[in-house]
Design a protein around this motif. Structure first.
Motif, mmCIF file in Angstrom:
data_model
loop_
_atom_site.group_PDB
_atom_site.id
_atom_site.type_symbol
_atom_site.label_atom_id
_atom_site.label_comp_id
_atom_site.label_asym_id
_atom_site.label_seq_id
_atom_site.Cartn_x
_atom_site.Cartn_y
_atom_site.Cartn_z
ATOM 1 N N HIS A 89 0.798 -1.487 0.176
ATOM 2 C CA HIS A 89 -0.153 0.099 0.018
ATOM 3 C C HIS A 89 0.756 1.445 -0.098
ATOM 4 O O HIS A 89 0.084 2.045 -0.457
ATOM 5 C CB HIS A 89 -0.886 0.081 1.673
ATOM 6 N N ASN A 90 2.335 0.778 0.293
ATOM 7 C CA ASN A 90 2.906 1.657 1.469
ATOM 8 C C ASN A 90 4.402 2.250 0.372
ATOM 9 O O ASN A 90 4.643 3.035 -0.434
ATOM 10 C CB ASN A 90 2.769 2.551 2.706
ATOM 11 N N THR A 91 5.052 0.553 -0.333
ATOM 12 C CA THR A 91 6.135 0.965 -0.496
ATOM 13 C C THR A 91 6.631 0.398 -2.549
ATOM 14 O O THR A 91 5.008 -0.414 -2.795
ATOM 15 C CB THR A 91 7.080 0.283 0.196
ATOM 16 N N ILE A 92 7.324 0.623 -2.763
ATOM 17 C CA ILE A 92 7.278 -0.365 -3.629
ATOM 18 C C ILE A 92 8.049 -1.467 -3.830
ATOM 19 O O ILE A 92 8.099 -1.982 -2.979
ATOM 20 C CB ILE A 92 8.612 0.667 -4.656
ATOM 21 N N HIS A 93 7.556 -2.517 -4.551
ATOM 22 C CA HIS A 93 7.823 -3.806 -4.555
ATOM 23 C C HIS A 93 9.385 -4.119 -4.746
ATOM 24 O O HIS A 93 10.133 -4.213 -5.598
ATOM 25 C CB HIS A 93 7.180 -4.411 -5.825
ATOM 26 N N VAL A 94 10.285 -4.061 -3.739
ATOM 27 C CA VAL A 94 11.912 -3.904 -3.616
ATOM 28 C C VAL A 94 12.540 -5.333 -4.096
ATOM 29 O O VAL A 94 13.312 -5.286 -5.008
ATOM 30 C CB VAL A 94 12.443 -3.057 -3.077
ATOM 31 N N VAL A 95 11.407 -6.045 -4.155
ATOM 32 C CA VAL A 95 11.708 -7.191 -3.694
ATOM 33 C C VAL A 95 11.799 -7.561 -5.826
ATOM 34 O O VAL A 95 12.335 -8.696 -5.621
ATOM 35 C CB VAL A 95 10.586 -8.634 -3.028
ATOM 36 N N ILE A 96 11.464 -6.974 -6.802
ATOM 37 C CA ILE A 96 11.294 -7.648 -7.826
ATOM 38 C C ILE A 96 13.139 -7.179 -8.276
ATOM 39 O O ILE A 96 13.461 -7.875 -8.971
ATOM 40 C CB ILE A 96 10.336 -6.493 -9.106
ATOM 41 N N ALA A 97 13.359 -5.993 -7.628
ATOM 42 C CA ALA A 97 14.474 -5.478 -8.149
ATOM 43 C C ALA A 97 15.666 -6.407 -7.537
ATOM 44 O O ALA A 97 16.522 -6.526 -7.907
ATOM 45 C CB ALA A 97 14.482 -4.395 -8.106
ATOM 46 N N ALA A 98 15.639 -6.577 -5.834
ATOM 47 C CA ALA A 98 16.779 -6.876 -5.430
ATOM 48 C C ALA A 98 16.322 -8.771 -6.430
ATOM 49 O O ALA A 98 17.503 -9.665 -6.042
ATOM 50 C CB ALA A 98 16.136 -7.463 -4.002
ATOM 51 N N SER A 99 15.404 -9.332 -6.103
ATOM 52 C CA SER A 99 15.500 -10.468 -6.792
ATOM 53 C C SER A 99 16.562 -10.860 -7.775
ATOM 54 O O SER A 99 17.036 -11.785 -8.438
ATOM 55 C CB SER A 99 14.228 -12.022 -6.900
ATOM 56 N N ILE A 100 15.954 -9.284 -8.758
ATOM 57 C CA ILE A 100 17.078 -10.028 -10.296
ATOM 58 C C ILE A 100 18.178 -9.913 -10.135
ATOM 59 O O ILE A 100 19.531 -10.481 -10.474
ATOM 60 C CB ILE A 100 16.208 -9.272 -11.042
ATOM 61 N N VAL A 101 18.748 -8.794 -8.759
ATOM 62 C CA VAL A 101 20.038 -8.578 -8.843
ATOM 63 C C VAL A 101 20.758 -9.762 -8.056
ATOM 64 O O VAL A 101 22.149 -10.572 -8.312
ATOM 65 C CB VAL A 101 20.107 -7.450 -7.754
ATOM 66 N N ALA A 102 19.719 -10.496 -7.146
ATOM 67 C CA ALA A 102 20.976 -11.812 -6.444
ATOM 68 C C ALA A 102 20.591 -12.952 -7.543
ATOM 69 O O ALA A 102 21.328 -14.106 -7.267
ATOM 70 C CB ALA A 102 19.442 -12.526 -5.596
ATOM 71 N N ALA A 103 19.790 -12.528 -8.800
ATOM 72 C CA ALA A 103 19.904 -14.005 -9.687
ATOM 73 C C ALA A 103 21.147 -13.569 -10.367
ATOM 74 O O ALA A 103 21.795 -14.739 -11.239
ATOM 75 C CB ALA A 103 18.403 -14.121 -10.173
#
Length: 354
Positions: A89-103
């Motif tokens: 509701h309040n923040t961006i889905h940083v998990v998308i970017a973080a998961s691609i960096v980790a991958a």
């Protein structure tokens, strides 16, 4: 079913936990159509008020797993299960970017969730905006996992009965125990899980339930808005399960070499709820993720991505700590490898919805 509803529905003082067999019977009845719609609603709401015990969580999860054959990836080494069933509701889905960096660093990602029509825009819409592939079935997930280290699967194509219970969120206005089951489900039975929760009691409950289910490794995080995301602006409580040993943890930005940042750096709010504002918010978030992966943004937003990428690299077993994982995440952005992976994923031919 009526007796089980009575057992868990007698208020905070009178309610009792279900046995393993009772929990198994209840979920079977709801999935197989033996329970009426009224009984399903009453059971789910009574369980939400009582809250699930450790044994109930384990029993429900073990039962749900029997309705979907484990997804067989060609190589599960360093692959992490990441359930995404919270609501932003309040923040961006940083998990998308973080998961691609980790991958990009070699940590194979297997993420799963469901489309959420209760939100102005949700994770699915962000993925679609970014043209990232969404596997619609176990077969598609395996195909994608064979070609790329990053997979996102819509649970609806894998576990329709559980998704049907998740969809009751629209009618109840609340999440229900199906959301906790989905977090614990681990469709590919991977050796490592990273789970985000919103309510502190679930830190211990979930990690102990996973221990009962003989999960080799898991991180349960009181994450940003219930997502498996560490906050840049506050400490994050967690529990770690490794080979039967449970440890309490506190993750701080300084663990990855960062100072505490501002919440504003994580924010995605526009201050308006009309459709035009939601569309603008989606576009702004999508472009922020594109710029982050393209190494065109510095400051707290970049730090937040690296912090969370380091977490996933650590969970995949590629580094012994966040401090050791952080340089890998930095390098994936600086070298452009994360952006190359993102572009490759975005170029994956889209499949028609089934």
């Amino acid at each position: 079913m009526d007796q089980l509803i009575a057992k868990i529905g007698k208020g905070l003082k009178g309610a009792k936990d279900l046995t393993w067999e009772e929990a198994k019977f209840a979920l079977n009845a709801m999935i197989e159509g033996q329970a009426t719609a009224v009984q399903i609603g009453a059971f789910l709401m009574a369980m939400r008020i009582k809250t699930e015990s450790i044994g109930e969580l384990a029993a429900f999860t073990a039962t749900a797993r029997k309705y979907g054959a484990p997804i067989q990836f060609p190589n599960s080494t360093h692959r992490v299960d990441i359930p995404l069933y919270a609501e932003k509701h309040n923040t961006i889905h940083v998990v998308i970017a973080a998961s691609i960096v980790a991958a990009a660093a070699g940590a194979k990602m297997f993420m799963h969730g469901v489309d959420n029509p209760c939100l102005d825009y949700d994770l699915h819409q962000v993925l679609q905006y970014l043209k990232l592939p969404i596997a619609q079935s176990a077969r598609e997930a395996i195909e994608q996992g064979t070609q790329q280290p990053w997979v996102y699967m819509d649970l609806a194509g894998y576990h329709a009965p559980l998704t049907k219970l998740l969809d009751l969120r629209q009618e109840f206005g609340l999440q229900n125990l199906a959301h906790q089951i989905a977090r614990l489900l681990n469709p590919a039975q991977l050796p490592s899980q990273v789970i985000g929760i919103a309510h502190p009691p679930y830190l211990s409950k979930m990690v102990e339930a996973l221990d009962m289910l003989q999960t080799p490794r898991a991180l349960i995080i009181q994450g940003v808005e219930g997502f498996p995301e560490l906050s840049l602006s506050a400490s994050s409580s967690a529990r770690e399960l490794r080979s039967g040993h449970i440890s309490p943890l506190i993750f701080r930005p300084e663990d990855a070499g960062f100072r505490f940042g501002s919440f504003q750096a994580m924010s995605s709010k526009t201050g308006s709820l009309d459709p035009a504002a939601a569309s603008a918010r989606l576009e702004r978030e999508g472009q922020t993720i594109v710029q982050l992966l393209g190494n065109r943004l510095q400051g707290d937003q970049r730090a937040w991505v690296i912090f969370n990428a380091a977490l996933l690299i650590y969970a995949a077993g590629l580094a012994p700590s966040l401090a050791k994982a952080t340089p890998l995440a930095h390098d994936m952005l600086d070298s452009g490898k994360a952006n190359v992976l993102f572009q490759n994923l975005a170029a994956t031919p889209a499949r028609p919805s089934q």
